[in-house]
Design an enzyme around this catalytic site. Structure first.
Site, PDB file in Angstrom:
ATOM      1  N   CYS A 182       0.855  -1.178   0.000  1.00  0.00           N
ATOM      2  CA  CYS A 182       0.000   0.000   0.000  1.00  0.00           C
ATOM      3  C   CYS A 182       0.896   1.234   0.000  1.00  0.00           C
ATOM      4  O   CYS A 182       2.076   1.169   0.330  1.00  0.00           O
ATOM      5  CB  CYS A 182      -0.901   0.027   1.231  1.00  0.00           C
ATOM      6  SG  CYS A 182      -1.940  -1.438   1.413  1.00  0.00           S
ATOM      7  N   ARG A 210       1.817   0.929  -5.962  1.00  0.00           N
ATOM      8  CA  ARG A 210       1.941   0.103  -4.756  1.00  0.00           C
ATOM      9  C   ARG A 210       0.607  -0.514  -4.326  1.00  0.00           C
ATOM     10  O   ARG A 210       0.568  -1.367  -3.437  1.00  0.00           O
ATOM     11  CB  ARG A 210       2.486   0.954  -3.603  1.00  0.00           C
ATOM     12  CG  ARG A 210       3.835   1.578  -3.868  1.00  0.00           C
ATOM     13  CD  ARG A 210       4.253   2.448  -2.705  1.00  0.00           C
ATOM     14  NE  ARG A 210       4.552   1.646  -1.537  1.00  0.00           N
ATOM     15  CZ  ARG A 210       5.772   1.230  -1.205  1.00  0.00           C
ATOM     16  NH1 ARG A 210       6.798   1.538  -1.967  1.00  0.00           N
ATOM     17  NH2 ARG A 210       5.968   0.518  -0.122  1.00  0.00           N
ATOM     18  N   TRP A 215      -3.853  -1.926  -1.418  1.00  0.00           N
ATOM     19  CA  TRP A 215      -3.873  -3.250  -2.033  1.00  0.00           C
ATOM     20  C   TRP A 215      -4.469  -4.177  -0.985  1.00  0.00           C
ATOM     21  O   TRP A 215      -3.902  -4.369   0.084  1.00  0.00           O
ATOM     22  CB  TRP A 215      -2.455  -3.691  -2.412  1.00  0.00           C
ATOM     23  CG  TRP A 215      -2.401  -4.984  -3.177  1.00  0.00           C
ATOM     24  CD1 TRP A 215      -2.566  -5.151  -4.511  1.00  0.00           C
ATOM     25  CD2 TRP A 215      -2.139  -6.283  -2.626  1.00  0.00           C
ATOM     26  NE1 TRP A 215      -2.438  -6.484  -4.831  1.00  0.00           N
ATOM     27  CE2 TRP A 215      -2.166  -7.207  -3.689  1.00  0.00           C
ATOM     28  CE3 TRP A 215      -1.885  -6.761  -1.345  1.00  0.00           C
ATOM     29  CZ2 TRP A 215      -1.954  -8.562  -3.522  1.00  0.00           C
ATOM     30  CZ3 TRP A 215      -1.677  -8.116  -1.163  1.00  0.00           C
ATOM     31  CH2 TRP A 215      -1.708  -9.003  -2.251  1.00  0.00           C
ATOM     32  N   ASN A 259       0.236   0.621   6.252  1.00  0.00           N
ATOM     33  CA  ASN A 259       0.756  -0.345   5.298  1.00  0.00           C
ATOM     34  C   ASN A 259       1.314  -1.509   6.094  1.00  0.00           C
ATOM     35  O   ASN A 259       2.064  -1.300   7.050  1.00  0.00           O
ATOM     36  CB  ASN A 259       1.860   0.298   4.448  1.00  0.00           C
ATOM     37  CG  ASN A 259       2.445  -0.666   3.424  1.00  0.00           C
ATOM     38  OD1 ASN A 259       1.851  -1.693   3.123  1.00  0.00           O
ATOM     39  ND2 ASN A 259       3.609  -0.328   2.906  1.00  0.00           N
ATOM     40  N   GLY A 260       0.973  -2.757   5.727  1.00  0.00           N
ATOM     41  CA  GLY A 260       1.511  -3.914   6.423  1.00  0.00           C
ATOM     42  C   GLY A 260       0.413  -4.830   6.923  1.00  0.00           C
ATOM     43  O   GLY A 260      -0.742  -4.759   6.486  1.00  0.00           O
ATOM     44  N   GLU A 313      10.847 -16.571 -16.687  1.00  0.00           N
ATOM     45  CA  GLU A 313      10.538 -15.141 -16.617  1.00  0.00           C
ATOM     46  C   GLU A 313       9.556 -14.749 -17.720  1.00  0.00           C
ATOM     47  O   GLU A 313       8.642 -13.949 -17.492  1.00  0.00           O
ATOM     48  CB  GLU A 313      11.829 -14.331 -16.723  1.00  0.00           C
ATOM     49  CG  GLU A 313      11.661 -12.827 -16.809  1.00  0.00           C
ATOM     50  CD  GLU A 313      11.018 -12.196 -15.580  1.00  0.00           C
ATOM     51  OE1 GLU A 313      10.716 -10.985 -15.641  1.00  0.00           O
ATOM     52  OE2 GLU A 313      10.823 -12.887 -14.561  1.00  0.00           O
ATOM     53  N   LYS A 350       5.864 -13.079 -17.056  1.00  0.00           N
ATOM     54  CA  LYS A 350       5.440 -11.795 -17.628  1.00  0.00           C
ATOM     55  C   LYS A 350       4.108 -11.938 -18.354  1.00  0.00           C
ATOM     56  O   LYS A 350       3.220 -11.095 -18.237  1.00  0.00           O
ATOM     57  CB  LYS A 350       6.515 -11.265 -18.590  1.00  0.00           C
ATOM     58  CG  LYS A 350       7.726 -10.695 -17.901  1.00  0.00           C
ATOM     59  CD  LYS A 350       7.398  -9.395 -17.175  1.00  0.00           C
ATOM     60  CE  LYS A 350       8.423  -9.106 -16.113  1.00  0.00           C
ATOM     61  NZ  LYS A 350       8.293  -9.922 -14.895  1.00  0.00           N
ATOM     62  N   GLU A 358       1.277 -12.433 -15.839  1.00  0.00           N
ATOM     63  CA  GLU A 358       1.092 -11.263 -14.972  1.00  0.00           C
ATOM     64  C   GLU A 358       0.208 -10.206 -15.617  1.00  0.00           C
ATOM     65  O   GLU A 358      -0.661  -9.637 -14.956  1.00  0.00           O
ATOM     66  CB  GLU A 358       2.448 -10.619 -14.646  1.00  0.00           C
ATOM     67  CG  GLU A 358       3.189 -11.213 -13.488  1.00  0.00           C
ATOM     68  CD  GLU A 358       4.469 -10.452 -13.199  1.00  0.00           C
ATOM     69  OE1 GLU A 358       4.727 -10.139 -12.022  1.00  0.00           O
ATOM     70  OE2 GLU A 358       5.229 -10.155 -14.144  1.00  0.00           O
ATOM     71  N   HIS A 378       8.546 -35.660 -20.557  1.00  0.00           N
ATOM     72  CA  HIS A 378       8.229 -36.271 -19.267  1.00  0.00           C
ATOM     73  C   HIS A 378       6.900 -35.773 -18.701  1.00  0.00           C
ATOM     74  O   HIS A 378       6.673 -35.875 -17.499  1.00  0.00           O
ATOM     75  CB  HIS A 378       9.357 -36.019 -18.263  1.00  0.00           C
ATOM     76  CG  HIS A 378      10.640 -36.688 -18.640  1.00  0.00           C
ATOM     77  ND1 HIS A 378      10.786 -38.056 -18.677  1.00  0.00           N
ATOM     78  CD2 HIS A 378      11.828 -36.165 -19.023  1.00  0.00           C
ATOM     79  CE1 HIS A 378      12.019 -38.355 -19.054  1.00  0.00           C
ATOM     80  NE2 HIS A 378      12.668 -37.234 -19.273  1.00  0.00           N
ATOM     81  N   LYS A 415       3.302  -3.538  -6.700  1.00  0.00           N
ATOM     82  CA  LYS A 415       4.732  -3.500  -6.998  1.00  0.00           C
ATOM     83  C   LYS A 415       5.596  -3.965  -5.830  1.00  0.00           C
ATOM     84  O   LYS A 415       6.447  -4.826  -5.982  1.00  0.00           O
ATOM     85  CB  LYS A 415       5.124  -2.074  -7.398  1.00  0.00           C
ATOM     86  CG  LYS A 415       6.572  -1.927  -7.866  1.00  0.00           C
ATOM     87  CD  LYS A 415       6.793  -2.630  -9.171  1.00  0.00           C
ATOM     88  CE  LYS A 415       8.170  -2.359  -9.733  1.00  0.00           C
ATOM     89  NZ  LYS A 415       8.435  -3.168 -10.936  1.00  0.00           N
TER      90      LYS A 415
END
Length: 610
Positions: free
Chosen positions: A2, A27, A74, A99-100, A483, A487, A490, A506, A605
Site C-alpha cells: 500500500c 503500490r 492493495w 501499510n503492512g 521469466e 510476464k 502477470e 516427461h 509493486k
C-alpha cells in the site's frame, strides 16, 4: 503493498496528498482515500478503484486542510469496498493510514469491542485507530498514545496518525515496512516512497525499524525502538521527476522496456570506469567478506528468484563456487543446515520485500553473517541489514511487472560471479577483459533486440486469443523461459508455464496441441541441437512454435515454426539479451487483450506483506 503519504503545512495540502498518491498508485490500486483536519473535525474522502475516482469526490466537496494523510490500498484484510478503504477513523477523533499486516488483530479486536469500540470495516487497520484512540482518551498525548499502541502490535507496519485534539502535527511509526520523512521549508511530509514527495522536497530521512516520529511544520523529532531521541541522516534524493513521467510512451512498462540500454549502461558504469572486477564494487568490506565465502545461498521472490536461478549457472561455471537458490518465503519456514562461511545473497528490486527481508533475518539468526544485498533502491531496509550491497541503477520502475530491474539484477549477479572467480584465482586477465568487453557491448545489443518490436507485435496477435502458452529453454536460458511465462500471465492473464525443454517428454508434451503456442528460447550455444530435437517433438504433435533465436543459429521457418532472430549471439550474457523479446511479447499480447498493463489485477509493486 500500500502507499502512504502525509503532510503538515501552512497551506491546503490536499493537492499534495493526491499528487503523492498518484505517484504511489503502483503500490496498490484497489481503493484510495484522504483525511484532513478541518475546523476541528476530520474530513475524509474514500473511493473504490483508482486515485482518480477519489480525486473526483475530493474536488466535488472542496476538501481542504493543512494537516492530512492519504492512502492507496492493495487489499489484504477485507474485500475491496469503501468501508475497508483507508484512512480509518476512531470516534471521529483519530484517523490512521497503515501499510503492512497486524498479526494479532483478532485478539486486539476482541479486546477493543469489550471496551465499547464499534468496527465498521473488516481490516486489521481499524484496530490501530481504536487502540490509539483508547490511550489518547486516557489523557496521553498523541505521540505517547501511538508509542503505547504500537508496542502492543505484532506484525509489520508503517502508520501515520492525526488527531482532532492535536491539530498541529501528525505522528508516524514503522516496523518492517518502508516509511520516510520529507523535509520542507515550514512544512514536512511522510511517504512510503520518495516519488510521493519529489514535487515538494528532495531532502528525506529514512526511518528505521522501531522508529516513531513526531512531524510538525517547524521540524521533526524521532525516537528509536528504545524510545531514545535520535538524529537520522538527511539524504538528498537523486530521483528525477522526469523519470516518473510517461513521456512519449503509452505505458510505464513500455517505457521501462525501452530504458534498458540506459539502465544497463548506468549499472555497468563503475565496472567500465575501473576496467576490472573489484570486491570494492560491493562495499568497503567487499574483499574481506567475499574471500571468506565457501558457498552461496541466494534468497529471492518472484522475478528476482528467476534472476537468482540464472546466476547459479554463472557462479558455478565461472567462479566454481557451490550455489543454492531458494524462494525466500519457503526458506525461513524449514530446517536448514547453517554454514557461517556461506555468503547469503538477497535480491529485491525495492529493498523492502517482506519475505526476503525476513529470510535474511532468519539466516543471520542462524549465525550466517556474510551477507550481500542486490537492490535498486538506496537506503532501503534489506541493504541496511546487509554487510555488503550492490545497487543496481535501473532508475524508478513504476510498472508492476519488472523489466529493467530484472536485467540490471542479472548484470549485478554476473559481476558477482566474475569478482568471486577473480578472488579465487580463476579469472585470467584475458578472460576478465573479454567479460568487460561483453558488458560494454551489452547496451548496444539490447537496443538491437528492442528493434525487433514490430515482428514481436505481429506474433502477439497469435497469442491474444489463447488461454494457455508454454515456454521452453535449456541450461542458463531455462530461467529466462520462466521469466517469459511469468510476464505473460502477470499482465495478459494468459495461463503460461515454463519447462526445461528436455522435460517436455516427461509430461508437458501431453498439453501440446494447435491451441497452445510454444515459445522457445534458442540461442546458438552448446545446447542448440538438443533444443532443436525438443522442438521437433512439439512440431510432430501439431504444436505451433515461436522461436527466439540468434542470427547464426540456422533455423528455418516452416509451417507451424516461426522464428525471430536477435542480431548476434552475445556469449555469456545471452540470458540478458533474450529477456528483452519475452518482455515485449507479454506487453503486446496484453495490449491486444485490453488489460491494464501497468497495474494488473490482484498485484502490486512492492510486496511488504507475507
Amino acid at each position: 503493498m500500500c502507499g502512504i503519504v502525509g503532510a503538515v503545512a501552512n497551506r491546503n495540502v490536499v493537492s499534495t496528498l493526491i499528487e503523492g498518491l498518484s505517484r504511489l498508485e503502483y503500490r496498490g490500486y484497489d481503493s484510495a482515500g484522504v483525511a484532513v483536519l478541518s475546523s476541528g473535525a476530520i474530513e475524509r474522502v474514500r473511493a473504490v478503484g483508482r486515485v482518480s475516482n477519489m480525486t473526483e469526490k475530493a474536488n466535488a466537496v472542496h476538501l481542504s486542510g493543512q494537516v492530512g494523510i492519504g492512502h492507496t490500498r492493495w487489499a489484504t484484510h477485507g474485500g475491496v469496498t469503501e468501508s475497508n478503504a483507508h484512512p480509518h477513523v476512531s470516534k471521529g477523533e483519530i484517523a490512521v493510514v497503515h501499510n503492512g499486516i497486524i498479526e494479532n488483530h483478532d485478539e486486539q479486536r476482541t479486546r477493543l469491542k469489550a471496551l465499547g469500540y464499534d468496527f465498521t470495516s473488516q481490516t486489521d487497520t481499524e484496530v490501530i485507530a481504536h487502540l490509539i484512540h483508547y490511550y489518547h482518551a486516557q489523557g496521553l498525548n498523541l505521540l505517547t498514545a501511538t508509542k503505547k499502541a504500537v508496542a502492543e502490535l505484532t506484525g509489520a507496519f508503517a502508520i501515520s496518525v492525526i488527531s482532532t485534539k492535536e491539530p498541529e502535527h501528525m505522528v508516524t511509526a514503522r516496523l518492517g515496512c518502508p516509511l520516510l520523512i520529507g523535509l520542507g521549508e515550514g512544512e514536512n511530509f511522510i511517504a512510503s516512497d520518495v516519488s510521493a514527495v519529489l514535487s515538494v522536497t528532495r531532502k528525506v530521512i529514512y526511518l528505521e525499524d522501531g522508529d516513531v516520529a513526531d512531524i510538525r511544520r517547524d521540524g521533526v523529532t524521532i525516537f528509536d525502538k528504545h524510545d531514545a531521541e535520535v538524529t537520522r541522516k538527511i539524504h538528498l534524493s537523486d530521483v528525477s521527476l522526469a523519470s516518473l513521467e510517461l513521456g512519449p510512451y503509452a505505458h510505464f512498462m513500455q517505457k521501462e522496456i525501452h530504458e534498458q540500454p540506459r539502465a544497463l549502461t548506468d549499472t555497468i558504469e563503475a565496472l567500465i570506469d575501473d576496467n576490472n572486477f573489484s570486491p570494492a564494487l560491493f562495499g568497503d568490506k567487499g574483499g574481506e567478506v567475499l574471500k571468506q565465502a565457501d558457498s552461496i545461498l541466494i534468497l529471492a521472490a518472484g522475478t528476482s528468484y528467476y534472476a537468482a536461478l540464472t546466476a547459479k549457472y554463472w557462479l558455478e561455471s565461472i567462479a566454481k563456487i557451490p550455489t543454492n537458490v531458494e524462494i525466500a518465503s519457503e526458506y525461513r519456514y524449514r530446517d536448514s543446515v547453517p554454514n557461517p562461511r556461506q555468503l547469503i545473497v538477497t535480491i529485491s528490486q525495492s529493498g523492502e520485500t517482506l519475505d526476503t527481508m525476513e529470510a535474511l533475518k532468519h539466516a543471520k539468526s542462524l549465525g550466517q553473517h556474510l551477507t550481500l544485498a542486490i537492490c535498486n533502491v538506496q537506503e532501503s531496509a534489506i541493504p541496511r541489514a546487509s554487510a555488503l550491497v550492490f545497487y543496481t541503477r535501473a532508475g524508478a520502475e513504476i510498472g508492476v511487472a519488472s523489466t529493467k530491474a530484472f536485467t540490471t539484477q542479472l548484470v549485478a549477479l554476473f559481476t558477482l560471479a566474475a569478482t568471486l572467480a577473480k578472488l579465487r584465482g580463476l579469472l585470467s586477465e584475458a578472460l576478465e577483459q573479454e567479460f568487460l568487453t561483453a558488458l560494454r557491448q551489452l547496451a548496444g545489443s539490447v537496443q538491437h533486440a528492442l528493434n525487433l518490436e514490430p515482428q514481436i507485435r505481429e506474433w502477439a496477435k497469435r497469442f491474444a486469443d489463447k488461454e494457455h502458452a508454454l515456454f521452453l529453454g535449456r541450461g542458463i536460458h531455462y530461467p529466462i523461459a520462466l521469466e517469459g511465462a511469468l510476464k505473460l500471465k502477470e499482465i495478459s492473464y494468459i495461463h503460461a508455464e515454463a519447462y526445461p525443454a528436455g522435460e517436455l517428454k516427461h509430461g508437458p508434451l501431453a498439453l501440446v496441441d494447435n491451441n497452445m503456442p510454444v515459445v522457445v528460447i534458442a540461442p546458438n550455444d552448446v545446447l542448440l541441437e538438443k533444443v532443436k530435437s525438443n522442438m521437433q517433438e512439439v512440431n510432430a504433435r501439431g504444436g505451433e512454435l515461436f522461436v527466439f533465436a540468434d542470427a547464426d543459429s540456422h533455423f528455418t521457418e516452416s509451417e507451424g515454426v516461426h522464428v525471430i532472430r536477435t542480431p548476434r549471439h552475445v556469449g555469456v550474457l545471452s540470458p540478458i539479451l533474450h529477456t528483452i523479446p519475452v518482455q515485449m511479447l507479454a506487453y503486446h499480447a496484453a495490449l491486444l487483450k485490453g488489460t491494464d498493463v501497468d497495474k494488473p489485477r490482484n498485484l502490486a509493486k512492492s510486496v511488504t506483506v507475507e
